[in-house]
Design a protein around this motif. Sequence first.
Motif, mmCIF file in Angstrom:
data_model
loop_
_atom_site.group_PDB
_atom_site.id
_atom_site.type_symbol
_atom_site.label_atom_id
_atom_site.label_comp_id
_atom_site.label_asym_id
_atom_site.label_seq_id
_atom_site.Cartn_x
_atom_site.Cartn_y
_atom_site.Cartn_z
ATOM 1 N N LEU A 41 0.859 -1.181 0.000
ATOM 2 C CA LEU A 41 0.000 0.000 0.000
ATOM 3 C C LEU A 41 0.892 1.227 0.000
ATOM 4 C CD1 LEU A 41 -2.590 -1.053 2.726
ATOM 5 C CD2 LEU A 41 -2.907 -1.081 0.253
ATOM 6 N N VAL A 42 0.679 2.120 -0.971
ATOM 7 C CA VAL A 42 1.506 3.323 -1.089
ATOM 8 C C VAL A 42 0.579 4.538 -1.088
ATOM 9 C CG1 VAL A 42 3.182 4.558 -2.509
ATOM 10 C CG2 VAL A 42 3.216 2.049 -2.432
ATOM 11 N N PRO A 43 0.786 5.486 -0.146
ATOM 12 C CA PRO A 43 -0.057 6.678 -0.124
ATOM 13 C C PRO A 43 0.058 7.450 -1.437
ATOM 14 C CG PRO A 43 1.276 6.546 1.870
ATOM 15 C CD PRO A 43 1.786 5.492 0.925
ATOM 16 N N VAL A 44 -1.089 7.915 -1.934
ATOM 17 C CA VAL A 44 -1.104 8.780 -3.111
ATOM 18 C C VAL A 44 -0.896 10.196 -2.596
ATOM 19 C CG1 VAL A 44 -2.515 9.651 -5.024
ATOM 20 C CG2 VAL A 44 -2.671 7.242 -4.338
ATOM 21 N N ARG A 45 0.170 10.806 -3.007
ATOM 22 C CA ARG A 45 0.498 12.158 -2.535
ATOM 23 C C ARG A 45 0.336 13.150 -3.669
ATOM 24 N NH1 ARG A 45 0.813 11.429 2.881
ATOM 25 N NH2 ARG A 45 2.295 9.826 3.444
ATOM 26 N N GLN A 46 -0.269 14.267 -3.348
ATOM 27 C CA GLN A 46 -0.359 15.360 -4.301
ATOM 28 C C GLN A 46 0.998 16.053 -4.343
ATOM 29 O OE1 GLN A 46 -3.062 15.955 -6.070
ATOM 30 N NE2 GLN A 46 -4.250 14.397 -5.024
#
Length: 81
Positions: free
Chosen positions: A40-45
């Motif tokens: 799981l990889v955070p989606v970062r703006q």
Amino acid sequence: MTVSIDRAGRVVIPKDIRDRLSLAADAELDIDLDGDTIRLVPVRQAGRRAIDIDGLPVLERVDGHTTTDADVQRWRDADQR
């Protein structure tokens, strides 16, 4: 650390990990499968960098955007709710 999957297929990410990664409710995560590993990889703006000014961390300036004292007060009030 061990977590469980509930009947709906949900996994709770422990608070300590959410805090370390600054994950809040409704955070988006990319999920990948690599063999028998789930990632799981955070989606970062794309965001602003923190720069050092006189030894203090300051967010980089954004051209065409001004932050007012009222903006800061509104953010603080929202965060305290």
